[in-house]
Design a protein around this motif. Structure first.
Motif, PDB file in Angstrom:
ATOM      1  N   ASP A  29      16.146  49.456  38.276  1.00 39.74           N
ATOM      2  CA  ASP A  29      15.273  50.207  37.372  1.00 39.74           C
ATOM      3  C   ASP A  29      14.931  49.421  36.104  1.00 39.74           C
ATOM      4  OD1 ASP A  29      15.421  52.362  39.128  1.00 39.74           O
ATOM      5  OD2 ASP A  29      17.213  53.160  38.151  1.00 39.74           O
ATOM      6  N   GLY A  30      15.625  48.313  35.899  1.00 38.63           N
ATOM      7  CA  GLY A  30      15.374  47.495  34.717  1.00 38.63           C
ATOM      8  C   GLY A  30      14.731  46.168  35.055  1.00 38.63           C
ATOM      9  N   VAL A  31      15.506  45.290  35.673  1.00 39.10           N
ATOM     10  CA  VAL A  31      15.011  43.952  36.011  1.00 39.10           C
ATOM     11  C   VAL A  31      13.803  44.043  36.945  1.00 39.10           C
ATOM     12  CG1 VAL A  31      15.597  41.795  37.175  1.00 39.10           C
ATOM     13  CG2 VAL A  31      17.271  42.875  35.658  1.00 39.10           C
ATOM     14  N   PHE A  32      13.936  44.836  38.013  1.00 32.19           N
ATOM     15  CA  PHE A  32      12.836  44.937  38.971  1.00 32.19           C
ATOM     16  C   PHE A  32      11.614  45.634  38.349  1.00 32.19           C
ATOM     17  CE2 PHE A  32      15.662  44.866  43.063  1.00 32.19           C
ATOM     18  CZ  PHE A  32      16.007  43.547  42.782  1.00 32.19           C
ATOM     19  N   TYR A  33      11.856  46.618  37.487  1.00 34.75           N
ATOM     20  CA  TYR A  33      10.731  47.294  36.822  1.00 34.75           C
ATOM     21  C   TYR A  33       9.969  46.305  35.940  1.00 34.75           C
ATOM     22  CZ  TYR A  33       8.127  50.246  33.596  1.00 34.75           C
ATOM     23  OH  TYR A  33       7.125  50.800  32.838  1.00 34.75           O
ATOM     24  N   MET A  34      10.703  45.507  35.162  1.00 33.02           N
ATOM     25  CA  MET A  34      10.052  44.489  34.324  1.00 33.02           C
ATOM     26  C   MET A  34       9.209  43.553  35.185  1.00 33.02           C
ATOM     27  SD  MET A  34      10.566  40.944  33.730  1.00 33.02           S
ATOM     28  CE  MET A  34      12.303  40.655  34.055  1.00 33.02           C
ATOM     29  N   ALA A  35       9.772  43.123  36.316  1.00 34.57           N
ATOM     30  CA  ALA A  35       9.054  42.203  37.196  1.00 34.57           C
ATOM     31  C   ALA A  35       7.812  42.854  37.790  1.00 34.57           C
ATOM     32  CB  ALA A  35       9.977  41.717  38.307  1.00 34.57           C
ATOM     33  N   GLY A  36       7.875  44.161  37.998  1.00 33.43           N
ATOM     34  CA  GLY A  36       6.703  44.865  38.512  1.00 33.43           C
ATOM     35  C   GLY A  36       5.601  44.991  37.488  1.00 33.43           C
ATOM     36  N   GLN A  37       5.982  45.349  36.258  1.00 32.45           N
ATOM     37  CA  GLN A  37       4.989  45.530  35.208  1.00 32.45           C
ATOM     38  C   GLN A  37       4.316  44.217  34.823  1.00 32.45           C
ATOM     39  OE1 GLN A  37       4.960  48.963  35.752  1.00 32.45           O
ATOM     40  NE2 GLN A  37       4.156  48.863  33.678  1.00 32.45           N
ATOM     41  N   LEU A  38       5.095  43.168  34.715  1.00 34.81           N
ATOM     42  CA  LEU A  38       4.546  41.874  34.302  1.00 34.81           C
ATOM     43  C   LEU A  38       3.838  41.153  35.444  1.00 34.81           C
ATOM     44  CD1 LEU A  38       7.131  40.029  31.990  1.00 34.81           C
ATOM     45  CD2 LEU A  38       4.724  40.442  31.482  1.00 34.81           C
ATOM     46  N   TYR A  39       4.433  41.184  36.628  1.00 30.90           N
ATOM     47  CA  TYR A  39       4.008  40.261  37.679  1.00 30.90           C
ATOM     48  C   TYR A  39       3.521  40.928  38.967  1.00 30.90           C
ATOM     49  CZ  TYR A  39       6.709  37.190  34.617  1.00 30.90           C
ATOM     50  OH  TYR A  39       7.194  36.519  33.528  1.00 30.90           O
ATOM     51  N   ALA A  71      15.434  33.154  38.816  1.00 32.71           N
ATOM     52  CA  ALA A  71      14.956  33.562  40.135  1.00 32.71           C
ATOM     53  C   ALA A  71      13.427  33.618  40.177  1.00 32.71           C
ATOM     54  CB  ALA A  71      15.542  34.924  40.519  1.00 32.71           C
ATOM     55  N   LEU A  72      12.821  34.151  39.111  1.00 30.91           N
ATOM     56  CA  LEU A  72      11.357  34.204  39.045  1.00 30.91           C
ATOM     57  C   LEU A  72      10.754  32.810  39.045  1.00 30.91           C
ATOM     58  CD1 LEU A  72      10.944  37.060  36.422  1.00 30.91           C
ATOM     59  CD2 LEU A  72      10.225  37.165  38.825  1.00 30.91           C
ATOM     60  N   HIS A  73      11.431  31.866  38.411  1.00 30.03           N
ATOM     61  CA  HIS A  73      10.981  30.474  38.405  1.00 30.03           C
ATOM     62  C   HIS A  73      10.914  29.937  39.836  1.00 30.03           C
ATOM     63  CE1 HIS A  73      11.342  26.550  35.785  1.00 30.03           C
ATOM     64  NE2 HIS A  73      10.161  26.675  36.362  1.00 30.03           N
ATOM     65  N   GLY A  74      11.880  30.376  40.664  1.00 31.21           N
ATOM     66  CA  GLY A  74      11.850  29.994  42.072  1.00 31.21           C
ATOM     67  C   GLY A  74      10.888  30.821  42.891  1.00 31.21           C
ATOM     68  N   ILE A  75      10.832  32.124  42.632  1.00 32.06           N
ATOM     69  CA  ILE A  75       9.980  33.023  43.407  1.00 32.06           C
ATOM     70  C   ILE A  75       8.501  32.679  43.247  1.00 32.06           C
ATOM     71  CG2 ILE A  75       9.153  35.426  43.505  1.00 32.06           C
ATOM     72  CD1 ILE A  75      12.112  36.241  42.901  1.00 32.06           C
ATOM     73  N   PHE A  76       8.101  32.310  42.023  1.00 39.23           N
ATOM     74  CA  PHE A  76       6.689  32.005  41.768  1.00 39.23           C
ATOM     75  C   PHE A  76       6.354  30.524  41.957  1.00 39.23           C
ATOM     76  CE2 PHE A  76       6.461  36.186  39.644  1.00 39.23           C
ATOM     77  CZ  PHE A  76       5.300  36.646  40.242  1.00 39.23           C
ATOM     78  N   ALA A  77       7.295  29.749  42.469  1.00 38.55           N
ATOM     79  CA  ALA A  77       6.996  28.351  42.763  1.00 38.55           C
ATOM     80  C   ALA A  77       5.765  28.266  43.655  1.00 38.55           C
ATOM     81  CB  ALA A  77       8.193  27.694  43.437  1.00 38.55           C
TER      82      ALA A  77
END
Length: 738
Positions: free
Chosen positions: A410-420, A516-522
């Motif tokens: 509800d925190g980390v994944f929510y942030m990733a959803g809103q931003l990316y 992880a995002l640095h790797g995911i968005f590679a």
């Protein structure tokens, strides 16, 4: 044996699929280029579970198919295949081109990458005696493999021929960066040294790799052995009932029913030091932490002494003035003096802050009617009291709002959803190396993007700290999507209790997910430049940058819910977290800066001096030279358990955390000034640095994002080392700062 057909392509063929960066008319003629000739070198056939891409979703590792006793054979086979593939490239009879040399090197080693990526995580997160022995046996073999590649004269001759002809070549910017990186890595690895020097270098590198594995295992053993046992529940006054139950359960697991076990953390500081009312127990726990790995079977001192001597000898072989000068060749900050100066300029203000905070804490001690003088095991306990009184901030109260799964989903994944635009779906069909591990499919705007593993809890089989790693590196060349993992050491709950995180655990979750995002968005063609394959003093920037979003009210109010009532964290607690952000900087920043400068002390000495005769005496003298109050605020890691610089490759690089902290504070100020956490901002983040890997220079990526060079002022303000708009008085560090 299998045969691998390597086609020595001409310059025209290389250009067929690449965008040119040259103007018309600048290209050299191709009339004299040789025709393509077929070349069929023999490569050993892989037989292990890693011989081919895994049949699992996104080629996730088949951990359920591997017995611990089989890992050594698997890795040794992969090493043999990697060496044969590189030798085939070196022996190609056709003239070297970017395609038949550099690109083929990128295609090589896939069996090794798959196998060693999985094995390394098992070593770090689920080690046992068999795995430990295997790691120690393999470490020098991996070092020898790397030396065989980078000290192969035929291979370097091909790379150098391509590099020397680069002005006449048409390459994409990523092609050019890959070539520059390969050439620099070959030179740094000794390709231009003489035969005798290379022979000695091989011996040094193999021994260093073996020592690194041994030091890592001893640090883990030392941390486990440093736990203390208390036989009276009353002596644990200050801890919550849940913590006491967990301590009783941990003692029972060790066969000590009726007692309570308190473990040390990977860092010098131990979280329970903030809570324990009993001063004798605090001192016992602190001393157990700070004195570990100095004696007995877990002592790292003789190994560290040998490491320093070998690193200095290697610097001599390269004619470098220090190990730091040799090590920092590919960094954003490549001059050790610049890194040292950057940190040393903060020491006077930070020392003044420590003195001022110590006086406030001594006053608080006397307020309780006590007559003792402030000691390092008292600092965090009384800082916690002052924090609670001044800012209405009680860490144990706050912890009740941070359920680990809620923070993640509800925190980390929510942030990733809103931003990316990311969404996540938990899977139950992917085998893992431990039952604690969860696996999620990551979707970007509805399309599958990556796999994400999450391993949250501490255990004896896991080394301390937190980290991100890759099981599969993203690469368009190889047609691979990223498979990444985050690992932490959150205290596991007692049976039947919820898993609760501290605020530090929460920010660490956002930090590691930034990696992880640095790797995911590679989004790179070549695996060597993909995602987190960047310099030490850049790779921590995206991770620290994402820590900021943990405290964004919109995010915080979604994940911070009381584990019993479901109540959203009250505004006054959120405000208290914000108000206290500059509190206790003498300790929180002091321990980091002391460790960073200690790292540079170890690695900036004259290499002709060898290694100090007494490791701890050198550390003590270095602390005096550094000039901080290390008697009250010891370094975050003391030398005997400073894993970062003796295993993780952060030697002459621990400064990166402070350097990238400067970058992230300045970058986040740009976010605040330009609309905050929006999808438009997220796209800008991805397009300028998060999705760029090492396809550009680090300076260019920062300028692409902010439109300017980095500024140090936001860091100094955040740390309370320059005055800011702050009505709080006292120990926030703003008074009398720089």
């Amino acid at each position: 044996m299998r045969k691998s057909t390597l086609l020595a392509t001409t310059m025209i063929a290389a250009l067929a699929s690449a965008c040119t960066t040259m103007e018309d008319g600048e290209m050299t003629t191709t009339a004299q280029l040789p025709d393509t000739a077929e070349y069929n070198p023999e490569i050993p056939e892989a037989t292990s579970v890693f011989a081919e891409l895994s049949p699992l979703y996104m080629h996730a590792p088949q951990f359920d198919q591997i017995q611990d006793s089989k890992w050594q054979g698997i890795i040794e086979e992969a090493i043999a295949i990697q060496l044969a593939e590189m030798e085939a490239i070196a022996g190609n009879p056709n003239p070297p081109t970017f395609a038949n040399t550099v690109v083929e090197m990128e295609r090589s080693g896939q069996v090794f990458a798959r196998a060693y990526g999985a094995f390394s995580q098992v070593v770090s997160a689920n080690i046992n005696d068999t795995i430990a022995a295997t790691d120690e046996a393999l470490a020098p073999q991996v070092a020898a493999m790397n030396d065989s590649i980078y000290l192969n004269p035929k291979l370097f001759a091909r790379v150098k021929a391509v590099y020397d002809n680069r002005a006449a070549m048409a390459m994409t910017p990523e092609d050019a960066m890959l070539l520059e990186t390969y050439y620099a890595d070959f030179v740094h690895s000794g390709a231009e040294l003489g035969d005798a020097q290379q022979a000695e270098l091989r011996q040094i590198n193999e021994r260093l790799s073996s020592l690194s594995a041994q030091i890592s295992q001893r640090i883990t053993t030392g941390q486990n052995n440093a736990a203390i046992f208390v036989n009276d529940r009353a002596m644990l006054s200050g801890l919550s009932d849940g913590q006491i139950e967990a301590a009783a359960a941990a003692a029972a697991e060790k066969g000590r029913d009726g007692e309570f076990m308190l473990s040390v953390s990977n860092t010098t500081g131990v979280p329970q030091l903030e809570q324990l009312d009993n001063r004798d127990v605090r001192e016992q726990l602190f001393r157990a932490s700070i004195n570990r790995n100095q004696s007995g079977e877990a002592s790292t001192l003789p190994l560290i002494q040998e490491v320093i001597g070998l690193r200095n000898r290697r610097a001599q072989l390269f004619g470098e003035p220090s190990h730091a000068a040799w090590q920092m060749y590919d960094r954003m900050v490549s001059d050790p003096a610049m890194a040292i100066e950057f940190m040393a300029e903060m020491v006077p203000a930070l020392r003044a802050t420590q003195e001022r905070e110590a006086a406030v804490l001594q006053q608080r001690i006397e307020q309780d009617g006590e007559t003792f003088t402030l000691a390092p095991w008292d600092w965090q306990y009384y800082a916690s009291k002052v924090r609670q009184e001044r800012y209405a901030l009680d860490n144990e109260e706050i912890k009740q709002y941070f359920v680990v799964d809620n923070v993640l989903e509800d925190g980390v994944f929510y942030m990733a959803g809103q931003l990316y635009g990311l969404t996540f779906e938990e899977r139950d069909d992917i085998p893992t190396y431990h039952p604690d591990v969860k696996v999620y499919t990551v979707f970007h705007d509805g399309e599958p993007k990556a796999l994400f593993y999450f391993d949250p809890f501490s255990r004896d089989s896991k080394r301390g700290g937190a980290w991100m790693s890759n099981f599969i590196e993203q690469s368009h060349l190889l047609g691979l999507k990223p498979v990444v993992t985050n690992t932490q050491n959150i205290a596991p709950p007692a049976e039947g209790q919820p898993a609760l995180a501290t605020w530090d655990d929460v920010t660490t979750m956002f930090h590691e997910f930034g990696h992880a995002l640095h790797g995911i968005f590679a989004d790179q063609e070549y695996p060597s430049l993909s995602g987190t394959n960047t310099a030490r003093d850049w790779v921590e920037f995206p991770s620290q940058f994402h820590e900021n979003f943990a405290a964004v009210p919109e995010v915080l109010q979604r994940y911070a819910r009381h584990h019993e009532t479901g109540e959203v964290i009250p505004d006054e607690l959120i405000q208290a977290i914000d108000r206290s952000s500059k509190f206790n900087q003498g300790h929180s920043f002091g321990e980091v800066l002391a460790a960073s400068l200690m790292d540079m002390e170890w690695h900036s000495m004259d290499p002709a001096s060898g290694a100090p005769a007494d490791v701890m005496a050198f550390e003590a003298a270095a602390q005096e030279r550094i000039g901080l109050r290390s008697d009250l605020v010891p370094p975050r890691y003391r030398t005997p358990y400073f894993r970062h610089i003796f295993e993780h490759g952060y030697d002459a690089g621990y400064y990166a955390y402070t350097w990238t902290e400067m970058l992230h504070h300045d970058a986040y100020s740009y976010v605040v000034e330009n609309g905050g956490m929006t999808r438009e901002m997220g796209d800008h983040i991805v397009n300028t640095f998060l999705g760029q890997g090492h396809s550009k220079t680090y300076e260019q990526m920062f300028r692409d994002f902010t439109g300017r060079d980095p500024r140090v002022e936001p860091l100094l303000e955040a740390r309370g080392l320059i005055p800011a708009d702050d009505d709080v008085e006292g120990v926030d560090g703003a008074e009398g700062a720089v």
